[in-house]
Enzyme design. Structure first.
Site, short mmCIF file in Angstrom:
data_model
loop_
_atom_site.label_atom_id
_atom_site.label_comp_id
_atom_site.label_asym_id
_atom_site.label_seq_id
_atom_site.Cartn_x
_atom_site.Cartn_y
_atom_site.Cartn_z
N SER A 137 33.24 -1.12 -49.22
CA SER A 137 31.84 -1.40 -48.91
C SER A 137 31.52 -2.83 -49.33
O SER A 137 31.69 -3.19 -50.49
CB SER A 137 30.96 -0.41 -49.68
OG SER A 137 29.61 -0.76 -49.58
N LYS A 163 32.94 -1.16 -44.36
CA LYS A 163 31.49 -0.90 -44.26
C LYS A 163 30.78 -2.15 -44.71
O LYS A 163 31.14 -2.73 -45.73
CB LYS A 163 31.14 0.29 -45.16
CG LYS A 163 29.69 0.39 -45.64
CD LYS A 163 29.43 1.73 -46.32
CE LYS A 163 28.39 1.62 -47.42
NZ LYS A 163 28.18 2.90 -48.13
N LYS A 165 26.96 -3.86 -45.60
CA LYS A 165 25.55 -3.61 -45.85
C LYS A 165 24.76 -4.47 -44.88
O LYS A 165 25.11 -5.64 -44.65
CB LYS A 165 25.21 -4.02 -47.28
CG LYS A 165 25.93 -3.20 -48.34
CD LYS A 165 25.28 -1.86 -48.48
CE LYS A 165 25.83 -1.10 -49.67
NZ LYS A 165 25.22 0.24 -49.77
N ASP A 190 25.57 0.05 -43.41
CA ASP A 190 24.69 0.80 -44.32
C ASP A 190 23.43 -0.02 -44.56
O ASP A 190 23.49 -1.14 -45.08
CB ASP A 190 25.43 1.03 -45.65
CG ASP A 190 24.63 1.88 -46.64
OD1 ASP A 190 23.50 2.29 -46.30
OD2 ASP A 190 25.14 2.13 -47.74
N GLU A 215 24.54 4.12 -41.60
CA GLU A 215 24.16 4.86 -42.81
C GLU A 215 22.72 4.53 -43.21
O GLU A 215 22.34 3.37 -43.28
CB GLU A 215 25.15 4.48 -43.92
CG GLU A 215 25.01 5.26 -45.20
CD GLU A 215 26.12 4.91 -46.21
OE1 GLU A 215 27.22 4.48 -45.79
OE2 GLU A 215 25.87 5.06 -47.42
N ASP A 240 22.51 9.10 -46.63
CA ASP A 240 22.92 8.93 -48.02
C ASP A 240 21.71 9.31 -48.89
O ASP A 240 21.52 10.48 -49.25
CB ASP A 240 23.37 7.46 -48.22
CG ASP A 240 23.66 7.06 -49.66
OD1 ASP A 240 23.38 7.84 -50.57
OD2 ASP A 240 24.16 5.93 -49.90
N LYS A 264 27.44 11.78 -52.30
CA LYS A 264 27.76 11.24 -53.63
C LYS A 264 27.54 12.40 -54.59
O LYS A 264 26.39 12.85 -54.74
CB LYS A 264 26.82 10.08 -53.97
CG LYS A 264 27.04 8.87 -53.10
CD LYS A 264 26.08 7.76 -53.41
CE LYS A 264 26.33 6.58 -52.47
NZ LYS A 264 25.24 5.60 -52.51
N GLY A 292 29.99 6.12 -53.04
CA GLY A 292 30.18 5.61 -54.40
C GLY A 292 28.97 4.85 -54.89
O GLY A 292 28.06 4.51 -54.13
#
Ligand code: OSB
Ligand code: MG
Length: 375
Positions: A137, A163, A165, A190, A215, A240, A264, A292
């Site tokens: 990520s 992934k 952000k 995400d 996400e 998430d 998570k 995570g």
């Protein structure tokens, strides 16, 4: 198991690089570590990966220590005999919320329980694989050349999925550039709740890029608006923040708010709730993966174990120790195999040894409570 004492550590770990998300940046990673010792001298370790402020979650280091001291430790003092982690989950069910705090202690009890049974944790929870797929990520970097270079490094290292952000102003262009440079690598984004439904056109445009999933695009407690957005786009929505436990999984599934869930274990209250979500997801064909929170090597052990559950169908946000920290606090550190996987360890419990000198080095406060009164 007869619980004898509990130790708490307020840790401040040094991240290798600044990690920027739509909710803020992290240079140091705070968390609360938990060590529970039983009457035979076995120690179980746990981790509540809470931050020093209420950014990703309303839970912080201080709220966690408060809930422990004021409510959970008194419950354990009254009930020091725990047969299995489920007993603890029942004992604290009256406490609403504070799922990360509960998970920190539940984790320690799972480690203790598995060590007591002399079995690796992933076997005790019903794991079905001996390797888990590892993804990486990447924060909101803001510099295209740096982002593209980093992705090259991670792909070379073997990570099975990238992934990135995203946030308004840093969304379509980085995805377009990654596709141009690297083609159809497994890629997802995400948003950490940075958009509203009025901005749906961003996600319609992202639909063209064949992402594995998007996400948490919308509000962090929402299920309804996500169901509307999901009906407007092809790319699967993965939730998430919005999923606090099995109840939200069931509601969101009925509403059509997602097609995939990032579980998570700490966000849903621990491994028992994770197992319940796994079981429901198997029955309803919902693919999962394990997310995570930049955990230390202790929390990472529980993520790895959870990622061996049968409903896990996508690569996980479980990278190797050295991707996060200059030095980890466990031995061996978590290492990525050449095939981009991480192996759950076969030793009893979490399988890693906790390095007490490193705990000393990175903890800024320590507390100890006796759970049984000395005779
Ligand atoms: O939203 O998945 C998230 C890190 C901190 C808080 C929230 C998130 C993340 C990550 C990093 O994306 C995942 C990891 O631990 O590798
Ligand atoms: Mg996320």
């Amino acid at each position: 198991m007869e619980l004898k004492s509990i130790r708490l550590y307020h840790m401040v770990m040094e991240l290798r690089e600044y990690f920027e998300t739509s909710f803020g940046g992290l240079k140091k990673r705070h968390c609360v570590l938990v060590a529970i010792e039983d009457s035979t001298g076995i120690i179980g370790w746990g981790e509540a990966p809470v931050d020093d402020g209420p950014w990703y979650s309303y839970e912080t280091v201080d709220t966690t220590l408060y809930i422990y001291r004021k409510f959970i430790i008194p419950i354990l003092m009254k009930n020091p005999h725990i047969n299995k982690p489920e007993d603890f989950v029942k004992l604290v069910s009256r406490i609403r919320g504070y799922r990360m705090a509960k998970a920190g202690i539940e984790y320690a009890l799972w480690d203790l329980y598995a060590k007591y049974l002399k079995k690796p944790l992933y076997r005790v929870i019903g794991g079905v694989r001996d390797r888990i797929l590892s993804g990486v990520s990447i924060g909101v970097i803001g510099k295209m050349d740096l982002l593209l270079k980093l992705i090259g490094v991670y792909l070379e290292r073997g990570y099975r999925r990238i992934k990135i952000k995203i946030a308004p102003g840093w969304d379509i262009e980085p995805v377009r550039m990654i596709r141009k440079e690297y083609g159809y690598i497994p890629l997802q984004v995400d948003a950490n709740a940075a958009y509203t439904l009025d901005q749906a056109s961003v996600f319609k445009q992202l639909d063209k890029y064949d992402l594995l999933m998007i996400e948490q695009p919308l509000y962090y407690e929402d299920l309804y608006m996500h169901s509307i957005l999901q009906s407007m786009i092809e790319t699967p929505i993965c939730l998430d923040e919005s999923i606090r436990g099995l109840h939200d999984v069931m509601t969101g599934h009925k509403l059509g708010s997602f097609k995939i869930i990032n579980v998570k274990p700490v966000r849903v209250g621990g491994l028992l709730e994770t197992i319940r979500i796994n079981d429901y997801s198997i029955r309803n064909n919902i693919p999962l993966w394990i997310g995570g929170m930049l955990e230390t090597g202790i929390g990472r052990a529980f993520q790895v174990a959870a990622a061996t559950l049968p409903a896990i169908k996508y690569p996980n946000d479980i990278s190797e120790s050295s991707r996060y920290y200059k030095e980890d606090i466990v031995e061996p550190p978590w290492i990525l195999g050449k095939d981009g996987t991480i192996k759950p360890l076969e030793k009893p419990g979490i399988g890693v040894e906790v390095l007490e000198d490193k705990i000393g080095k990175y903890s800024i406060k320590q507390y100890k409570y006796n759970l049984t009164k000395p005779i």
